[in-house]
Scaffold this active site. Sequence first.
Site, short mmCIF file in Angstrom:
data_model
loop_
_atom_site.label_atom_id
_atom_site.label_comp_id
_atom_site.label_asym_id
_atom_site.label_seq_id
_atom_site.Cartn_x
_atom_site.Cartn_y
_atom_site.Cartn_z
CB SER A 17 -0.96 0.00 1.19
OG SER A 17 -1.96 -0.98 0.99
CE LYS A 66 -9.65 -5.04 5.83
NZ LYS A 66 -9.98 -5.37 4.44
CG ASP A 103 -11.80 -3.75 1.67
OD1 ASP A 103 -10.76 -3.32 1.14
OD2 ASP A 103 -11.87 -4.11 2.86
#
Length: 266
Positions: A17, A66, A103
Amino acid sequence: MTLHCGLIGDPVEHSISPGIHHAFAAQTGVDLKYRKLRCNSDELAATVEQFFAEGGRGLNVTLPHKLAVMALCSDVSQAAQRAQSVNTLYARDGGGVEGSSTDGDGLVADLRRLGAPLTGARIALIGAGGAARAVVEPLLSAQPAELVWSHRNPLKLEQPVADFAGLGPLRPCANLALKGDRFDLVIHATSAGHAGQVPMLPHGLFAEGGWAYDLSYGQPAQPYLNWAEGEGAARVIDGHGMLIEQAALSFALWTGQHPDTAPLHR
Ligand code: ATR
């Protein structure tokens, strides 16, 4: 002024990332620094609090945080609440931290970019963990003919399917009960590939010209994609493109700039 962003998770060492976000920053002319912040579950709250107290602009969230990170947000988008998954945190102008999930929209953006079967298509989604939950609503928003959500233990799908009721044509199914059904797109969202495995699935799942997509990328995607190729899937795709697209959506939330993702796709 430099915008400070980053990734929290455990592990994070493998993540690509930072390279993606620094490429977006160079392209858009935004002064943004992105770093990896490894923290375990006990350290999560303190790490997030400190990051934003020091003026951080935004964080990506990866496994295993998450779900847990939702409790640390002052506000969570409705879609992220339904998905029970937050992958993007950003500092609100008036104070507080907002949580959302890019996502699923990243997956749909990648499917559209590739020209994969989507609107009007028959789609199967294999697995009922956090990764699968995060993509259900965006997939339904793309208006497939049907989204069959499949799991090795269909009892585990009762609550998730109820959570997404009314959003589109969603039907639960047991993996082995998919036998006889054929799909234009079969999306693999289990964690089996991390152990080098493929879920037990019936033969003949792919319709003529049907595609296979794995939400993970690189090595963990290979067992499923190899299996799908052997089953005659017309295209087999790993989640590298989804990673880039979800990153672009996070970048836009932090900076207001929408980067061109085309140069990053391989
Ligand atoms: P993630 O957040 O990455 O989705 P997870 O919440 O652990 O990870 O969910 C992984 C999913 O893959 C689960 O639906 C899991 O099934 P169980 O709920 O029965 O554990 C599924 N899964 C993992 N290994 C599998 C396998 N070999 N065959 C079929 N499903 C598998």
